[in-house]
Design an enzyme around this catalytic site. Structure first.
Site, PDB file in Angstrom:
ATOM      1  CG  HIS A  71      -2.031   0.930   1.160  1.00 59.15           C
ATOM      2  ND1 HIS A  71      -3.201   0.883   1.845  1.00 59.15           N
ATOM      3  CD2 HIS A  71      -2.249   2.263   0.472  1.00 59.15           C
ATOM      4  CE1 HIS A  71      -4.010   1.975   1.694  1.00 59.15           C
ATOM      5  NE2 HIS A  71      -3.077   2.779   0.954  1.00 59.15           N
ATOM      6  CB  ALA A 152      -6.010  11.956   1.167  1.00 60.85           C
ATOM      7  CB  ALA A 232     -10.113   6.537   6.152  1.00 60.09           C
ATOM      8  NE  ARG A 239     -24.470   1.236  24.537  1.00 61.93           N
ATOM      9  CZ  ARG A 239     -24.044   1.846  25.603  1.00 61.93           C
ATOM     10  NH1 ARG A 239     -23.598   1.392  26.631  1.00 61.93           N
ATOM     11  NH2 ARG A 239     -24.006   3.194  25.554  1.00 61.93           N
ATOM     12  CG  ASP A 286      -1.625   5.640   2.932  1.00 57.97           C
ATOM     13  OD1 ASP A 286      -1.660   5.461   1.729  1.00 57.97           O
ATOM     14  OD2 ASP A 286      -2.592   5.940   3.554  1.00 57.97           O
TER      15      ASP A 286
END
Length: 395
Positions: A71, A152, A232, A239, A286
């Site tokens: 990535h 982005a 993201a 819960r 990334d």
């Protein structure tokens, strides 16, 4: 092995990290592009002890598998969305200098025509001799993501999952697309997950507003991976476990982590590393075009980015991180120094696990006889001292 030994041998002596553990006073023997021996120096077969061998002795150093980044958007002022031979050379030359020996060219959410062009350029590049880091294929990050979590990515280009597009890309470029990131809660996404899984392509979740239940339904359909964990996506609530809760609790999902200390606090990384099986944690960068460059203004895809103190944010929203300037060697060091992973655990995350995830572990990702000689030499402080890609020293 006889043909391999006709090539001049390279013998790297040091602490060699093999799949069975760290071999102190070990040796890695390279002939041509391949590893022919990895183990104790005392056990080096006699036929490999050539007088004309190139010998490198670094008794206090570590010899580990090359890093595999599945990535990564760019670096060296270039972006994979602008792919050409020159651009790909600049990106791969930079990342090879940082210990990455194989990678996936990662796209952005963009118009189909732009993605078509990237696939075409990367395929052409792969059909030639690649002088630096090997491009093992493409990771499509979008355009099938959630408009609620664009990060982005340009929301103007977000679309629903389109199997016709996937069929076209895979038929035109067989074996090129290795991973597709999508939002599993969106219309048509489950069908796309099933299609990807049936074609041997990693179906990953990311930039998603999914509930825990929606993630679990996608896992049943073939989803097996999550990108940049914690970022993201819907967070963990006691819960409403959300995407993060599913990623932490479901061992069928492997999890990427951006280990720059900016995207995720080291404590959160520590929790992730403790919860997930060791073979499910994957280090990524990334990285965007500013990786390896000074602070300033850059772009990610078609969006302007400002980098200050090495932190990349969207120019239009300075609270939104825009990729990273991380390198794999820096991420590896952080996993060991700040997260507390062992050398073996960090190497799994940086090399073996990503190789297995995208189906190239039969030829790289670990130091074993018969595999490509993708190897790194680190000193005792884990600083990079040498990079070998397919048996050739690049740095």
């Amino acid at each position: 092995m006889k043909n391999d030994t006709l090539a001049q041998m390279q013998l790297l002596y040091g602490n060699v990290l093999t799949p069975t553990g760290l071999i102190q006073e070990g040796v890695l023997a390279i002939a041509g592009e391949k590893i022919v021996y990895a183990g104790e120096a005392a056990g080096l077969p006699a036929e490999l002890q050539q007088n004309n061998a190139q010998v490198l002795k670094h008794p206090d150093g570590y010899i580990i598998p090359g890093f595999i980044d599945i990535h990564v958007h760019g670096g060296n002022r270039e972006d994979f969305m602008d792919s050409s031979k020159e651009v790909l050379d600049k990106i791969t030359s930079f990342h090879s200098s940082q210990g990455t020996t194989a990678m996936l060219a990662t796209t952005m959410t963009a118009p189909k025509a732009d993605i078509d062009r990237v696939l075409h350029e990367v395929q052409n590049y792969r059909n030639q001799e690649m002088p630096y880091t090997r491009l093992e294929g493409v990771h499509l990050e979008g355009p099938f993501i959630s408009p609620k979590w664009p990060g982005a990515q340009n929301p103007e280009h977000i679309v629903l999952a389109n199997i016709e597009w996937l069929e076209e890309w895979v038929s035109t470029y067989p074996g090129l697309v290795r991973q597709v990131t999508l939002a599993p809660e969106r219309e048509g996404a489950l069908e796309a997950v099933k299609w990807l899984s049936s074609h041997g392509i990693v179906a990953a979740l990311g930039h998603t507003d999914a509930t825990y239940e929606e993630v679990e339904a996608a896992v049943e359909a073939g989803l097996s991976h999550g990108v940049h964990t914690f970022n993201a996506m819907t967070g963990l609530h006691h819960r409403k476990p959300g995407v993060v809760g599913a990623m932490l609790s479901d061992d069928r999902l492997s999890c990427e982590i951006i280990a720059d200390g900016i995207h995720v606090h080291p404590a959160a990384m520590r929790i992730l590393a403790r919860v997930k099986p060791q073979d499910k944690l994957i280090l990524i960068t990334d990285a965007m075009s500013a990786a390896g460059m000074p602070d300033g203004e850059y772009t990610i895809g078609d969006l302007p980015v400002v980098v200050e103190d090495g932190i990349a944010t969207l120019k239009s929203n300075r609270n939104s991180l825009a990729g990273s300037t991380l390198t794999m060697i820096k991420g590896f060091q952080l996993l060991v120094r700040e997260v507390g992973l062992s050398l073996e655990q960090a190497s799994l995350a940086a090399s073996t696990n990503p190789a297995r995830k995208i189906g190239i572990d039969d030829r790289t990702g670990s130091l074993e006889a018969g595999k490509l000689a993708d190897a790194l030499l680190l000193d005792h402080k884990l600083e990079l001292q040498g990079v070998w890609i397919q048996g050739t020293r690049k740095h």
